[in-house]
Design a protein around this motif. Structure first.
Motif, PDB file in Angstrom:
ATOM      1  N   SER A 284       0.849  -1.195   0.000  1.00 37.41           N
ATOM      2  CA  SER A 284       0.000   0.000   0.000  1.00 37.41           C
ATOM      3  C   SER A 284       0.879   1.237   0.000  1.00 37.41           C
ATOM      4  O   SER A 284       2.048   1.190   0.397  1.00 37.41           O
ATOM      5  N   LYS A 286       0.188   5.565   0.709  1.00 38.99           N
ATOM      6  CA  LYS A 286      -0.747   6.643   1.008  1.00 38.99           C
ATOM      7  C   LYS A 286       0.017   7.933   1.288  1.00 38.99           C
ATOM      8  O   LYS A 286       1.105   7.897   1.856  1.00 38.99           O
ATOM      9  N   TRP A 288      -0.907  12.037   2.740  1.00 41.19           N
ATOM     10  CA  TRP A 288      -1.798  13.095   3.199  1.00 41.19           C
ATOM     11  C   TRP A 288      -1.078  14.430   3.023  1.00 41.19           C
ATOM     12  O   TRP A 288       0.138  14.517   3.264  1.00 41.19           O
ATOM     13  N   LEU A 294      -6.252  13.162   2.728  1.00 40.52           N
ATOM     14  CA  LEU A 294      -5.696  12.039   1.981  1.00 40.52           C
ATOM     15  C   LEU A 294      -5.707  12.379   0.491  1.00 40.52           C
ATOM     16  O   LEU A 294      -6.760  12.661  -0.084  1.00 40.52           O
ATOM     17  N   ASP A 297      -4.194   7.072  -2.354  1.00 43.98           N
ATOM     18  CA  ASP A 297      -4.359   5.830  -1.590  1.00 43.98           C
ATOM     19  C   ASP A 297      -4.337   4.675  -2.590  1.00 43.98           C
ATOM     20  O   ASP A 297      -5.361   4.320  -3.166  1.00 43.98           O
ATOM     21  N   ASP A 314      -6.320   3.954  -7.295  1.00 41.65           N
ATOM     22  CA  ASP A 314      -6.249   5.065  -6.357  1.00 41.65           C
ATOM     23  C   ASP A 314      -7.649   5.335  -5.817  1.00 41.65           C
ATOM     24  O   ASP A 314      -8.532   5.788  -6.542  1.00 41.65           O
TER      25      ASP A 314
END
Length: 335
Positions: A284, A286, A288, A294, A297, A314
């Motif tokens: 994964s 991610k 922010w 966010l 992702d 995404d």
């Protein structure tokens, strides 16, 4: 005289009968005498509260799986700010510890069947809408556990990191070469931006928005082959974990705006991409932004079709991202 003898015999017979009944009670599982006796043997096995290393009022009683009647005590974990794998690994987690963790979870609309006539044996059913929490992908995509980003392959994102952003990268190494391995990077100048690498010396290193070599952080952690890691950069704090253990934590002081679009399994230096001769498994990714939103992702996935396509879906933009260069391969089993 005869009356006295008869009364004595009656008394002896009655006493013998009472003793016999008491003995029979002890042999009867449902009898009060049997239950009271068994409870007495159990009471002594309940330990005193506040066993070593466990705070008073912060435990629950447990019962051993072997069925030998031993009752014990297990601690509760409630302080998310000070987790220690050695002392907290076997504790039970409280709702308060999870409360701040499960925020803004992705949701998936779904349905369920409910009995409409329970009194009549549920011969009629109604469809009820509900919301499930999870990382459900839209039709046409199949989620995978990881994507194997082969040697020389990379994914160039459109995310430009800043010193106050947060980045999470869950990955696993393969066979590491003696040379440097560029795991993640995006910068506009040397020593700038965000750069996470396994150096030629074998240790992990992080650049975080500085512009001199003195601002680089060289850890003492040696990268291992075929090992899963989680790299996190969160508002000037870089952390590396593996197997629930924190391997390093470093806080930088640099706040320069010299980040460039992040490259996964490579380094983007002002538009020039550098890769290495090894691959990684990416579970994964991610990011922010500085406002806590966010912005990307990535979920490992396959785009279904006549010829399936491997990449990442995404969840933020709702787009499917394939290899910018090189080859991606999916794990053989879906989640």
């Amino acid at each position: 005289m005869l009356k006295k003898i008869l009364l004595a015999l009656i008394f002896v017979i009655t006493a013998i009968t009472n003793v016999t009944h008491a003995e029979d009670d002890m042999k009867t599982v449902a009898s009060k005498a049997y239950v009271d006796t068994q409870i007495e043997t159990k009471q002594l096995k309940i330990p005193a509260a506040n066993t070593p290393g466990v705070g008073a009022g912060e435990t629950v009683m447990t019962y051993t799986a072997t069925g030998n009647g031993q009752i014990g005590e297990r601690g509760l974990y409630s302080d998310i700010s000070s987790y220690n794998a050695t002392t907290d690994g076997d504790k039970l987690i409280t709702a308060s510890a999870l409360n701040a963790t499960f925020t803004n979870l992705p949701t998936t609309p779904t349905t369920k069947l409910e009995c409409a006539n329970q009194a009549d044996g549920c011969t009629l059913w109604t469809i009820v809408d509900q919301t499930a929490y999870g990382r459900g992908l839209p039709d046409g995509y199949m989620q995978r556990q990881y994507i194997y980003m082969m040697a020389g392959s990379y994914l160039l994102t459109d995310i430009v990191p800043t010193y106050d952003c947060k980045v999470e990268m869950d990955f696993q190494t393969t066979s590491l070469p003696s040379s440097s391995v560029y795991l993640l990077g995006g910068r506009t100048e040397t020593f700038g931006g965000l750069f996470f690498v396994k150096t030629s010396a074998g240790v992990f290193m992080v650049d975080a928005f500085g512009n001199t070599s003195d601002e680089r952080y060289f850890s003492s952690v040696t990268a291992q082959n075929n090992t899963r890691y989680k790299f996190t950069y969160n508002n000037q704090v870089a952390t590396l974990e593996s197997g629930g253990t924190t391997l390093f934590t470093n806080t930088s002081t640099s706040t320069l705006a010299n980040g460039a679009a992040l490259c996964i399994n490579g380094l983007n230096t002002n538009g020039s991409i550098t890769t290495t001769n090894t691959g990684i498994y990416l579970y994964s990714f991610k990011v922010w932004n500085g406002q806590g939103e966010l912005v990307i992702d990535l979920v490992p996935a396959i785009q279904q079709g006549t010829v399936p396509v491997v990449g990442f879906y995404d969840m933020v933009s709702g787009t499917f991202k394939t290899a910018t260069a090189g080859t991606f391969a999916a794990d053989p089993e879906a989640n």
